[in-house]
Design an enzyme around this catalytic site. Structure first.
Site, PDB file in Angstrom:
ATOM      1  N   GLY A   1      19.426 -54.457 -21.030  1.00  3.96           N
ATOM      2  CA  GLY A   1      18.249 -53.636 -21.296  1.00  3.96           C
ATOM      3  C   GLY A   1      16.915 -54.281 -21.017  1.00  3.96           C
ATOM      4  O   GLY A   1      15.899 -53.599 -20.874  1.00  3.96           O
TER       5      GLY A   1
ATOM      6  N   CYS B   1      27.331 -46.963 -20.739  1.00  9.24           N
ATOM      7  CA  CYS B   1      26.115 -47.754 -20.951  1.00  9.24           C
ATOM      8  C   CYS B   1      24.961 -46.927 -20.403  1.00  9.24           C
ATOM      9  O   CYS B   1      24.915 -46.639 -19.202  1.00  9.24           O
ATOM     10  CB  CYS B   1      26.246 -49.074 -20.188  1.00  9.24           C
ATOM     11  SG  CYS B   1      24.775 -50.112 -20.243  1.00  9.24           S
TER      12      CYS B   1
ATOM     13  N   CYS C   1      21.621 -45.781 -26.662  1.00  9.64           N
ATOM     14  CA  CYS C   1      22.254 -47.016 -26.206  1.00  9.64           C
ATOM     15  C   CYS C   1      23.575 -47.102 -26.958  1.00  9.64           C
ATOM     16  O   CYS C   1      23.612 -46.857 -28.173  1.00  9.64           O
ATOM     17  CB  CYS C   1      21.367 -48.220 -26.543  1.00  9.64           C
ATOM     18  SG  CYS C   1      22.210 -49.812 -26.388  1.00  9.64           S
TER      19      CYS C   1
END
Ligand code: DGL
Length: 302
Positions: free
Chosen positions: A44, A75, A185
């Site tokens: 991220g 993801c 997430c």
């Protein structure tokens, strides 16, 4: 394509296990190959180009080397950065990418204020802006940054006082203001308890795991690639940095399980924690393996 081959599930680390849980609930007879790229997590905070390159490398491993019958990108960050490239590279393969459950949130809370909590890459990518534009109607959507949450979950600390403290810092300013929070997430569902402690139980937490599992089933059914009743019910769980786990995917999780943690790190403890959250089973014993320590047998908790 062989319908008995594996469904690949990919995440930067352990987060995608929250999607694997939904997939297994919906497709209990399928075989799964889970790959968590924990050697390179977190994704991220990388550049979009870095995430794209890592995702394409994972796609090659799973679709070419292992010839999996479908790839589920579990993801949000990898989906935001690379799903278009993956689909261009493998136009004939089934590729499903998880998306934040923003549409669900806006449909359920007309006129409400919706938070979308996600990694930096997901929050800044055009894919999210387009999704917001498409689904928000009269809702107000607030982007919520979450530095440190992925690291905490990867470290197996999602359920600790440290997690509650972090959530207080991140979400305190939103207390009393949100109708729902989208967990954008796949690592965040593991921290749901800490999040609800801060926001209050009345704020709905929504994630894209269920929708992703349904879409995967729909795509496999359309391609006549669902395994039917003769499935072997196995999952291979492979974490790049830490270990390889082989376990049966029946609901009761009986049978042999093998872990292959690389020497010299704490992967074993982390995966034991997440497997326990996923399956209710915990590690039983550690035995020496070939070249690296091997932990075998996951047994039910009393
Ligand atoms: N689990 C990933 C997601 O769904 C991101 C975690 C990371 O930053 O590596 O976005």
């Amino acid at each position: 394509m062989d319908k008995h081959s594996y469904i690949a599930v990919f995440d930067s680390g352990v987060g995608g296990v929250s999607v694997l849980r939904e997939l297994r609930a919906l497709l209990p007879r399928e075989r799964f190959y889970y790959f968590g790229d924990s050697a390179n997590a977190p994704y991220g905070r990388k550049t979009t180009e870095e995430v794209r390159a890592l995702t394409l490398a994972a796609g090659k491993k799973l679709l070419e080397d292992h010839d999996c019958k479908a790839l589920v990108v579990a993801c949000n960050t990898a989906t935001a950065a690379a799903i278009t490239d993956l689909r261009e590279r493998y136009p004939d393969r089934i590729i499903v990418g998880i998306e934040p459950a923003l549409k669900l949130a806006c449909d359920r809370h007309p006129g409400g204020t919706i938070g979308i909590m996600a990694t930096d890459v997901t929050l800044r990518e055009q894919k999210l802006a387009a999704l917001m534009e498409r689904v928000k109607r009269d809702c107000t959507v607030l982007r919520v940054q979450a530095p440190g949450v992925v690291e905490l979950v990867e470290a197996g600390k999602a359920d600790t006082g440290e997690a509650v403290e972090l959530m207080e810092r991140l979400l305190g300013p939103y207390t009393g203001k949100l109708s729902a929070l989208v967990l954008g997430c796949t690592h965040y569902p593991f921290a749901a308890k800490a999040i609800s402690r801060v926001l209050g139980e009345e704020v709905r937490l929504l994630d894209g795991g269920d929708g992703t599992a349904r879409e995967t089933r729909r795509r496999l059914a359309a391609a006549d690639l669902l395994v039917g009743h003769d499935g072997k019910e196995t999952a291979i769980i492979h974490f790049a940095a830490d270990m390889e786990v082989v376990l049966p995917a029946q609901t009761d999780m009986g049978g042999n399980t093998a872990f292959h943690p690389k020497p010299g790190n704490d992967g074993e403890g982390i995966i034991a924690h997440h497997l326990h959250q996923l399956t209710g089973f915990s590690l039983k014993e550690a035995v020496p393996g070939e070249g690296s320590p091997t932990v075998q047998a996951v047994q039910p908790q009393p």
